[in-house]
Design an enzyme around this catalytic site. Structure first.
Site, PDB file in Angstrom:
ATOM      1  N   HIS A   1       0.847  -1.190   0.000  1.00 30.67           N
ATOM      2  CA  HIS A   1       0.000   0.000   0.000  1.00 30.67           C
ATOM      3  C   HIS A   1       0.886   1.245   0.000  1.00 30.67           C
ATOM      4  O   HIS A   1       1.290   1.724   1.065  1.00 30.67           O
ATOM      5  CB  HIS A   1      -0.903   0.013   1.231  1.00 30.67           C
ATOM      6  CG  HIS A   1      -1.827  -1.160   1.328  1.00 30.67           C
ATOM      7  ND1 HIS A   1      -1.399  -2.417   1.670  1.00 30.67           N
ATOM      8  CD2 HIS A   1      -3.172  -1.250   1.124  1.00 30.67           C
ATOM      9  CE1 HIS A   1      -2.436  -3.243   1.684  1.00 30.67           C
ATOM     10  NE2 HIS A   1      -3.519  -2.562   1.357  1.00 30.67           N
TER      11      HIS A   1
ATOM     12  N   GLU B   1     -17.090  -4.765  24.844  1.00 33.65           N
ATOM     13  CA  GLU B   1     -16.244  -5.959  24.942  1.00 33.65           C
ATOM     14  C   GLU B   1     -15.028  -5.889  24.036  1.00 33.65           C
ATOM     15  O   GLU B   1     -13.907  -6.226  24.455  1.00 33.65           O
ATOM     16  CB  GLU B   1     -17.064  -7.215  24.611  1.00 33.65           C
ATOM     17  CG  GLU B   1     -18.161  -7.546  25.604  1.00 33.65           C
ATOM     18  CD  GLU B   1     -19.468  -6.833  25.307  1.00 33.65           C
ATOM     19  OE1 GLU B   1     -20.444  -7.073  26.040  1.00 33.65           O
ATOM     20  OE2 GLU B   1     -19.514  -6.040  24.337  1.00 33.65           O
TER      21      GLU B   1
ATOM     22  N   HIS C   1      -1.839  -0.943   7.161  1.00 33.36           N
ATOM     23  CA  HIS C   1      -1.521  -1.267   5.771  1.00 33.36           C
ATOM     24  C   HIS C   1      -0.468  -0.310   5.221  1.00 33.36           C
ATOM     25  O   HIS C   1       0.247  -0.642   4.275  1.00 33.36           O
ATOM     26  CB  HIS C   1      -2.788  -1.226   4.908  1.00 33.36           C
ATOM     27  CG  HIS C   1      -3.540   0.062   4.993  1.00 33.36           C
ATOM     28  ND1 HIS C   1      -4.512   0.288   5.936  1.00 33.36           N
ATOM     29  CD2 HIS C   1      -3.475   1.187   4.250  1.00 33.36           C
ATOM     30  CE1 HIS C   1      -5.008   1.500   5.773  1.00 33.36           C
ATOM     31  NE2 HIS C   1      -4.388   2.065   4.759  1.00 33.36           N
TER      32      HIS C   1
ATOM     33  N   HIS D   1     -27.562 -15.967  25.093  1.00 32.36           N
ATOM     34  CA  HIS D   1     -26.522 -15.757  26.091  1.00 32.36           C
ATOM     35  C   HIS D   1     -25.806 -17.045  26.493  1.00 32.36           C
ATOM     36  O   HIS D   1     -24.864 -16.994  27.287  1.00 32.36           O
ATOM     37  CB  HIS D   1     -27.121 -15.113  27.344  1.00 32.36           C
ATOM     38  CG  HIS D   1     -27.435 -13.658  27.190  1.00 32.36           C
ATOM     39  ND1 HIS D   1     -28.181 -13.157  26.151  1.00 32.36           N
ATOM     40  CD2 HIS D   1     -27.088 -12.588  27.953  1.00 32.36           C
ATOM     41  CE1 HIS D   1     -28.294 -11.852  26.273  1.00 32.36           C
ATOM     42  NE2 HIS D   1     -27.633 -11.474  27.359  1.00 32.36           N
TER      43      HIS D   1
ATOM     44  N   ASP E   1      -9.323   6.748   7.594  1.00 32.34           N
ATOM     45  CA  ASP E   1     -10.782   6.666   7.515  1.00 32.34           C
ATOM     46  C   ASP E   1     -11.287   5.303   7.963  1.00 32.34           C
ATOM     47  O   ASP E   1     -12.299   5.205   8.662  1.00 32.34           O
ATOM     48  CB  ASP E   1     -11.244   6.927   6.070  1.00 32.34           C
ATOM     49  CG  ASP E   1     -10.972   8.350   5.622  1.00 32.34           C
ATOM     50  OD1 ASP E   1     -11.450   9.276   6.286  1.00 32.34           O
ATOM     51  OD2 ASP E   1     -10.280   8.531   4.601  1.00 32.34           O
TER      52      ASP E   1
ATOM     53  N   HIS F   1      -4.029   3.200  -3.418  1.00 30.25           N
ATOM     54  CA  HIS F   1      -4.237   2.663  -2.071  1.00 30.25           C
ATOM     55  C   HIS F   1      -3.542   1.330  -1.842  1.00 30.25           C
ATOM     56  O   HIS F   1      -2.687   1.214  -0.962  1.00 30.25           O
ATOM     57  CB  HIS F   1      -5.737   2.516  -1.799  1.00 30.25           C
ATOM     58  CG  HIS F   1      -6.059   2.103  -0.397  1.00 30.25           C
ATOM     59  ND1 HIS F   1      -5.891   0.815   0.062  1.00 30.25           N
ATOM     60  CD2 HIS F   1      -6.526   2.798   0.649  1.00 30.25           C
ATOM     61  CE1 HIS F   1      -6.247   0.742   1.333  1.00 30.25           C
ATOM     62  NE2 HIS F   1      -6.635   1.939   1.719  1.00 30.25           N
TER      63      HIS F   1
ATOM     64  N   HIS G   1     -20.233 -17.529  32.938  1.00 31.98           N
ATOM     65  CA  HIS G   1     -21.504 -18.016  32.411  1.00 31.98           C
ATOM     66  C   HIS G   1     -21.225 -18.856  31.165  1.00 31.98           C
ATOM     67  O   HIS G   1     -21.640 -18.548  30.056  1.00 31.98           O
ATOM     68  CB  HIS G   1     -22.458 -16.855  32.116  1.00 31.98           C
ATOM     69  CG  HIS G   1     -22.829 -16.066  33.348  1.00 31.98           C
ATOM     70  ND1 HIS G   1     -21.889 -15.418  34.121  1.00 31.98           N
ATOM     71  CD2 HIS G   1     -24.040 -15.842  33.934  1.00 31.98           C
ATOM     72  CE1 HIS G   1     -22.504 -14.822  35.143  1.00 31.98           C
ATOM     73  NE2 HIS G   1     -23.808 -15.068  35.064  1.00 31.98           N
TER      74      HIS G   1
ATOM     75  N   GLY H   1      -3.198  -3.650  11.654  1.00 38.79           N
ATOM     76  CA  GLY H   1      -3.679  -4.174  10.377  1.00 38.79           C
ATOM     77  C   GLY H   1      -5.187  -4.284  10.416  1.00 38.79           C
ATOM     78  O   GLY H   1      -5.877  -3.696   9.584  1.00 38.79           O
TER      79      GLY H   1
END
Length: 679
Positions: free
Chosen positions: A39, A425, A79, A487, A168, A274, A475, A127
């Site tokens: 790139h 998470e 990249h 769950h 971005d 890119h 759990h 990455g």
């Protein structure tokens, strides 16, 4: 933004700033072209930003990339790795030109995306977009916490910034919201993000799919936002970084408008720059447009001299060492503790603490849930490990990840040892990796096992980097009960077990839970996942040898009279079922051995003699029991063995009813084993 204008002349014979940035552009397009892969656009577009940051602001020492008080630099848009490799090479790190010529080749120090541990100066593996940014939030949090814990009046030994280049794609990824929202809440004022706003991604102009008001978004997080910075104007970039550094109460986002592939006459500003080599003719044309009249992989001596940061770096570290020596004279115990922690060594008393914790949990006769046993273990280990930094993704009272010594980290007080991550998470797991990478901490964080799916890629990255991150995943089965199949984990234990270099523990009682915690703390080469029950489980009796053998991942828990005719292997809450069923069958004349296997991967890493002693090849009749997907266990029982598990999702009902419905009771297991042995 003309590519012909040179920004900022240097003194005497020092090359112009634009020429120094062009050294990055030339090395980047040459390496990508030589590899015929990579790139080039991002390094060419960000070169001016990087030149200002690295030459004017970044405090680092190429001679000692592990200097504790160095600034951290994270290339989140990994990249564009040739930007980082060029910077490291030019600045004087041990990354010779030959390694740049071997970009993306097997065994090189310059893989396609930066990988922690491959080249000196690479602070994290990036990455998967957005994760580098989240790691950097963890690093900035680590700096803030270490400073609060160790700095004293007149003695500042922790004082550095974390800088990030992000694109971005990083800001499109949801993890950027999770991490940056928390960074704003905590007021991480030494975090500076340089946003490479080139408006191009692989599919083209991002205005077709990314029209967020990024500045407003980050202001809403509580960040300082510096907008409309010309990413090719060295003076404007410098002013923006100075403003970011001046605001110590908020993290800063610097929005740098850049041109991807800057200097390429036909591909600059386009998606064509890119993710593919520019092509030989375009590289030649870019050289002409940039005024770079040098052969491939050639940087003039004057440019190397201007980039060389070794002398400055040695001086910076020497000045810090003088301050640290004065600190050590005034606070010798704190200085020794700081050194121990940043080196990742455990306290001298650790072996006895660990032994005592396992013994204490073995002596407990209560049928605790293993999540409760985990909390009891933390009460024993926590006081001996000030480097522990715990947390939970808004499930503290369920995960039981807090202990009496836990104190929340906040904007106003960062001296605590517990992070309330909120319902984040993925962000939690990635921030934990940043804490581990920074040094000085052993992070652990909790959520339900089923939500490890959200965090999985960060867990994978911890495994790839070999980080000591500990994931407390409670759990762990249909034993969760009434919340139902959304769950209740089924496939999750196995999905974690197949991640290379990730150790998974599913303990059956208090002693195994304590042993799993000890192993996780001692494992410095990769992450550990502790899979813990919601429901109570019976404690198992053990002799001294069995207690010691828990750490080997699998061991004989119940031995019949005489040579075993069959072996039952079980984990977690199903060990109690296996023991009850085998005891009943042995009372009827059968000879069944029960092997508790809290960690299959640890067991498989034992020597062949030990594995044979536990699972003798001559005993082919084998049954495995686990309240989850059965596939993993066929490697232990063979195709002629049997696995009692779940091949479907669970259901919403009380745990007891579910275990009965799915054939996971002592009586059902006894019947299943007896039927198998008669077959």
């Amino acid at each position: 933004m003309s590519t012909s204008a040179a920004a900022g002349a240097g003194a005497n014979d020092t090359p112009l700033r634009r020429e120094l940035a062009n050294a990055i552009r030339a090395l980047s397009m040459d390496a990508v072209q030589a590899a015929n892969s990579g790139h080039p656009g991002a390094p060419m577009g960000m070169a001016d930003i990087a030149e200002v940051l690295w030459r004017d602001f970044l405090r680092h020492n190429p001679a000692n990339p592990a200097w504790p008080d160095r600034d951290r630099f994270v290339l989140s848009n990994g990249h564009g790795s040739m930007l980082l490799y060029s910077l490291l090479h030019l600045s004087g790190y041990d990354l010779p030109l030959d390694e740049l010529k071997r970009f993306r080749q097997l065994g090189s120090k310059t893989p396609g995306h930066p990988e922690y541990g491959h080249a000196p100066g690479v602070e994290t593996t990036t990455g998967p977009l957005g994760q580098g940014l989240a790691n950097a939030v963890g690093m900035a949090l680590a700096e803030r916490m270490l400073a609060a814990q160790f700095n004293r009046d007149g003695h500042v030994i922790v004082d550095h910034h974390t800088y990030v280049c992000a694109g971005d794609g990083c800001l499109m990824e949801g993890i950027s919201h999770e991490a940056c929202s928390l960074a704003g809440t905590l007021g991480l004022g030494k975090l500076v993000v340089l946003y490479d706003d080139n408006r191009i991604s692989i599919d083209g102009d991002v205005t077709g799919w990314f029209t967020d008001d990024t500045a407003a978004r980050f202001r809403a997080y509580g960040w300082q936002v510096i907008e409309k910075v010309d990413g090719h104007d060295a003076a404007a970039i410098a002013r923006a970084i100075e403003a970011a550094r001046a605001d110590t109460g908020r993290p800063s986002l610097i929005c740098c408008r850049t041109v991807i592939g800057y200097g390429s006459p036909n591909k600059a500003g386009k998606a064509a720059a890119h993710g593919a080599p520019l092509g030989a003719s375009e590289v030649s044309a870019a050289r002409e447009q940039l005024g770079w009249a040098h052969e491939a992989f050639t940087v003039p001596p004057a440019h190397y001299a201007a980039w060389d940061a070794r002398g400055k770096g040695v001086a910076l570290e020497a000045e810090w060492q003088r301050r640290f020596d004065a600190y050590a004279a005034a606070h010798p115990a704190l200085a020794a503790e700081f050194t121990r922690r940043v080196q990742g060594a455990l306290p001298a008393a650790w072996p006895q603490v660990a032994t005592d914790a396992v013994a204490a949990l073995q002596a407990t006769d209560a049928a605790n849930a293993t999540r409760k046993s985990s909390q009891l273990t933390l009460e024993l280990l926590g006081p001996a490990l000030p480097e522990f930094v715990g947390g939970s993704a808004d499930l503290t009272e369920s995960n039981l990840t807090h202990w009496k010594g836990s104190r929340a980290v906040s904007r106003d007080d960062a001296s605590g040892n517990y992070v309330n991550y909120g319902v984040r998470e993925f962000g939690m797991a990635a921030l934990m990796n940043g804490l581990a990478l920074h040094g000085g901490f052993i992070p652990y964080g909790g959520t339900f096992l089923v939500f490890s799916d959200y965090a999985r890629n960060a867990i994978r990255m911890a495994a790839l980097m070999g980080l000591r991150s500990i994931y407390v995943l409670t759990h762990d089965s249909i034993g969760l009960g009434e919340d139902g199949p959304t769950h209740q984990p089924v496939e999750h234990a196995n999905s974690l077990r197949v991640i290379p270099n990730c150790t998974v523990w599913r303990p059956c009682d208090g002693a195994e839970t304590a042993a799993a915690w000890v192993a996780a703390v001692e494992c410095t080469t990769g992450p550990s996942c502790l899979l813990l029950t919601r429901q109570g489980v019976p404690p198992q009796p053990r002799d001294a040898r069995q207690l010691a053998d828990i750490r080997r991942g699998g061991y004989v828990l119940l031995e019949p009279a005489g040579e075993p005719e069959a072996i039952v292997i079980a984990t977690g809450s199903e060990v109690g079922l296996a023991v009850a069923a085998a005891t009943a069958l042995n009372g009827k004349g059968r000879r069944i051995r029960v092997v508790s296997m809290p960690s299959g991967d640890v067991f498989l890493a034992q020597d062949a003699a030990y594995r044979e002693a536990v699972l003798p090849a001559a005993v082919r009749r084998r049954i495995a029991i686990e309240a989850g997907s059965p596939d993993y266990w066929y490697r232990f029982v063979g195709l002629d063995g049997d696995v009692i598990g779940l091949s479907s999702f669970g259901a919403s009902a009380p745990a007891g009813a579910l275990f009965e419905a799915y054939g996971l009771t002592a009586q059902a297991v006894e019947t299943r084993i007896a039927s198998y042995l008669q077959g």
